[in-house]
Design an enzyme around this catalytic site. Structure first.
Site, PDB file in Angstrom:
ATOM      1  N   CYS A  24       0.543  -1.671  -0.217  1.00 11.32           N
ATOM      2  CA  CYS A  24       0.237   0.345  -0.281  1.00 11.32           C
ATOM      3  C   CYS A  24       1.044   1.225   0.081  1.00 11.32           C
ATOM      4  O   CYS A  24       2.137   1.152   0.040  1.00 11.32           O
ATOM      5  CB  CYS A  24      -0.843   0.539   1.473  1.00 11.32           C
ATOM      6  SG  CYS A  24      -2.078  -1.522   1.711  1.00 11.32           S
ATOM      7  N   GLY A  51      -0.070   0.324  -5.097  1.00 14.92           N
ATOM      8  CA  GLY A  51      -1.507  -0.435  -4.327  1.00 14.92           C
ATOM      9  C   GLY A  51      -2.377   0.116  -5.577  1.00 14.92           C
ATOM     10  O   GLY A  51      -2.771   1.447  -5.382  1.00 14.92           O
ATOM     11  N   ASN A 126       0.411   1.159   5.342  1.00 15.78           N
ATOM     12  CA  ASN A 126       0.887   0.027   4.847  1.00 15.78           C
ATOM     13  C   ASN A 126       2.156  -1.209   5.534  1.00 15.78           C
ATOM     14  O   ASN A 126       2.788  -0.149   6.666  1.00 15.78           O
ATOM     15  CB  ASN A 126       1.935   1.422   3.717  1.00 15.78           C
ATOM     16  CG  ASN A 126       3.304   0.513   3.292  1.00 15.78           C
ATOM     17  OD1 ASN A 126       4.116   1.083   2.914  1.00 15.78           O
ATOM     18  ND2 ASN A 126       2.869  -0.960   2.818  1.00 15.78           N
ATOM     19  N   GLY A 127       1.883  -1.637   5.645  1.00 13.54           N
ATOM     20  CA  GLY A 127       2.568  -3.205   5.969  1.00 13.54           C
ATOM     21  C   GLY A 127       2.099  -4.164   6.514  1.00 13.54           C
ATOM     22  O   GLY A 127       0.530  -4.614   6.260  1.00 13.54           O
ATOM     23  N   TYR A 267      12.419  -4.406  -6.408  1.00 13.58           N
ATOM     24  CA  TYR A 267      10.897  -3.972  -6.901  1.00 13.58           C
ATOM     25  C   TYR A 267      10.460  -3.209  -7.177  1.00 13.58           C
ATOM     26  O   TYR A 267       9.356  -2.240  -7.620  1.00 13.58           O
ATOM     27  CB  TYR A 267      10.359  -5.353  -7.354  1.00 13.58           C
ATOM     28  CG  TYR A 267       9.311  -5.156  -7.714  1.00 13.58           C
ATOM     29  CD1 TYR A 267       8.862  -5.295  -9.342  1.00 13.58           C
ATOM     30  CD2 TYR A 267       7.525  -5.290  -7.419  1.00 13.58           C
ATOM     31  CE1 TYR A 267       8.153  -5.457 -10.063  1.00 13.58           C
ATOM     32  CE2 TYR A 267       6.660  -5.131  -8.018  1.00 13.58           C
ATOM     33  CZ  TYR A 267       6.332  -5.320  -9.188  1.00 13.58           C
ATOM     34  OH  TYR A 267       5.335  -5.847  -9.444  1.00 13.58           O
TER      35      TYR A 267
END
Ligand code: SF4
Length: 516
Positions: A24, A51, A126-127, A267
């Site tokens: 995210c 995301g 996020n995570g 990436y």
């Protein structure tokens, strides 16, 4: 308040393989006198790669906190009239790929709760937490109301933060955050204050930026750049930041034990982002140079798999002296379509995403640089397509070590059994994808290129050394909160005085480690 229309989730027409899915992106801004909704909109644009399933933002003018979110890309969720209606001086935003919970409107973020103290609370995460089941049991035992219908660790966290009538949001955060296990880079807000927090391991990035008239927090420095904010510093692992009329406050809720995600350099992050002082593009070019030294090839041209393989291909070409060229053109937007492909179109597979330049490839010995191999289906199709396009040799070079282990900290690779490197050695993978040769950069080479000390990195997907302890397999994973009747069961157990979580087997990491 939450509002918005429901779009169908995006689909990938290339069903042969999906790349590692980012987790995210989060963004937050405190800036009186600025159009914070529009700043957040552009910040989310810069974080769209993290995301693409849903996007949303929360805005407060000091009196009311409004959340607007929907499934879809940032540009599909927000239009000018919507942004004009979101007025205030504080905002948070979120782009979502689901790592816990399904892709549903309820699970889009920011999450929202009315706190027991009577304020609003919105949160973006996020995570991925790894003690979600434990937290769910605790919430049930404490009678924390579950009102949203969402099934994410982030929603549960919002409930826990909102449940204390005796505490401010800030004080509740200092109590709740130390009880979380796993990866979390958070932005959250009430009507008056913007908060940002990062887990003690700092697995996911989170940075602080300065505007002329305010502050910005974001997953990546590239999102600071797009709104004209200057980089100040990273949010420290284990740090809670609060920003309001009283200025900026920093508090510690845990001692830092940095374990930044190594895959961000491979990436996940944008090439124009800097993480822990290392520019991602520069790291990727250096990986390519190391790859050329570790796995040289006798070839005529080096081509990238665009766009994630491009910097490493540049590095490989520089180091090897083999000319760099473009042999594949990416259909940039096809992977984000909302149109369900027909079976005939699905069979086009990789050709929907990549189109070969036959004049470049014909009669050439080609080095192809890609960022990672997950299941191997993409590379198998790629090698076949390159040969059909006239390449006489295809040498695959990968700018990460073999991915053998699933990620529990916010990246959705595949189950362990699905990872091709888990069952085959490099020669076996080479045969499986049909390449003339195959070389992966070494873990040491990748770590050196990141310019981070090995001890400050997570590299679990490459070697299985998980820096954050994992609970029992059935108690972690994407759908841990979606087990049959799990919430009902938890609530019943709480009522009966038994807070132990009751989760069905076969959900979560158990599946990730065993299911094909
Ligand atoms: S397991 Fe891999 S993808 Fe997940 S946080 Fe660690 S390095 Fe990143």
């Amino acid at each position: 308040m939450c509002s918005g229309q429901v779009n169908p989730p995006p689909v990938s027409p290339d069903l042969s393989e999906t790349p590692p899915r980012e987790e995210c992106g989060v963004f937050g801004v405190w800036a009186p006198g600025e159009e914070v909704a529009k700043l957040t909109y552009f910040g989310l644009f810069a974080l769209q790669h993290r995301g693409q399933e849903a996007a949303g933002m929360a805005v407060s003018d000091g009196a009311a906190l409004v959340v607007y979110k929907d499934l879809g890309l940032v540009a599909q969720v927000f239009d000018e009239p919507t942004l004009d209606s979101l007025r205030g001086h504080i905002a948070i935003g979120h782009t979502r790929y689901s790592t816990t919970g399904s892709c549903t409107w309820e699970n889009a973020q920011p999450t929202f709760r009315a706190t027991a103290a009577g304020t609003g609370l919105a949160l973006g995460h996020n995570g991925n937490l790894v003690n979600t089941a434990e937290l769910a049991a605790r919430a049930a035992a404490e009678g924390v109301p579950d009102v949203s219908g969402a099934t994410t660790d982030s929603d549960l966290l919002t409930s826990l933060l909102a449940a204390r009538p005796d505490l401010s949001v800030e004080a509740a955060a200092l109590e709740v955050l130390p009880t979380l296990r796993g990866a979390f880079s958070l932005v959250f807000m009430d009507e008056h204050t913007l908060y940002a927090a990062r887990d003690e391991y700092g697995v996911r990035p989170l940075v602080l930026g300065r505007l002329e008239r305010g502050w910005v927090v974001a997953s990546e420095t590239a999102a600071l750049d797009i709104v004209g904010a200057s980089f100040v510093r990273e949010i420290e692992p284990g740090e809670l930041l609060a920003i309001d009329d009283d200025g900026l406050r920093s508090e510690r809720f845990a001692a830092p034990t940095p374990k930044g995600c190594l895959f961000e350099y491979v990436y996940l992050a944008r090439p124009d982002t800097t993480i822990a002082g290392r520019n991602v593009q520069a790291a990727r070019v250096e990986v390519g140079r190391r790859l050329a030294r570790e796995h040289p090839a006798d070839a005529d041209i080096v081509i990238p798999v665009p766009e994630s393989g491009t910097p490493a291909a540049v590095g490989y070409a520089q180091e090897s002296g083999i000319p760099y060229g473009l042999g594949l053109v990416k259909n940039s937007y096809v992977g984000r379509t909302f149109i369900q492909p027909s079976q005939t179109i699905r069979q086009l597979g990789i050709r929907l995403k990549l189109n070969p330049l036959r004049d470049v490839l014909r009669g050439r010995r080609v080095v192809v640089v890609d960022d990672s191999i997950v299941r191997g289906n993409t590379q198998r199709a790629l090698v076949r397509m390159l040969r059909e396009s006239g390449a006489i040799e295809v040498h695959i070079r990968i700018s990460s070590p073999p991915v053998k282990w699933p990620c529990f900290y916010g990246i959705d690779f595949a189950s362990k059994a699905e990872l091709i490197a888990n069952g085959l050695d490099v020669e076996g993978i080479r045969r499986s994808i049909g390449a003339d040769s195959l070389g992966y950069v070494s873990l040491d080479g990748l770590i050196v290129a990141s310019e981070q000390p090995r001890s400050r990195l997570c590299h679990a997907c490459f070697d299985g050394e998980y820096p954050i302890p994992l609970p029992a397999p059935e108690l972690v994973g994407k759908h841990v909160l979606e087990g049959i009747g799990v919430r009902v069961a938890n609530t019943e157990r709480a009522v009966n005085g038994d807070a132990a979580p009751k989760l069905p087997r076969g959900y979560g990491a158990g599946g990730a480690l065993t299911r094909p």
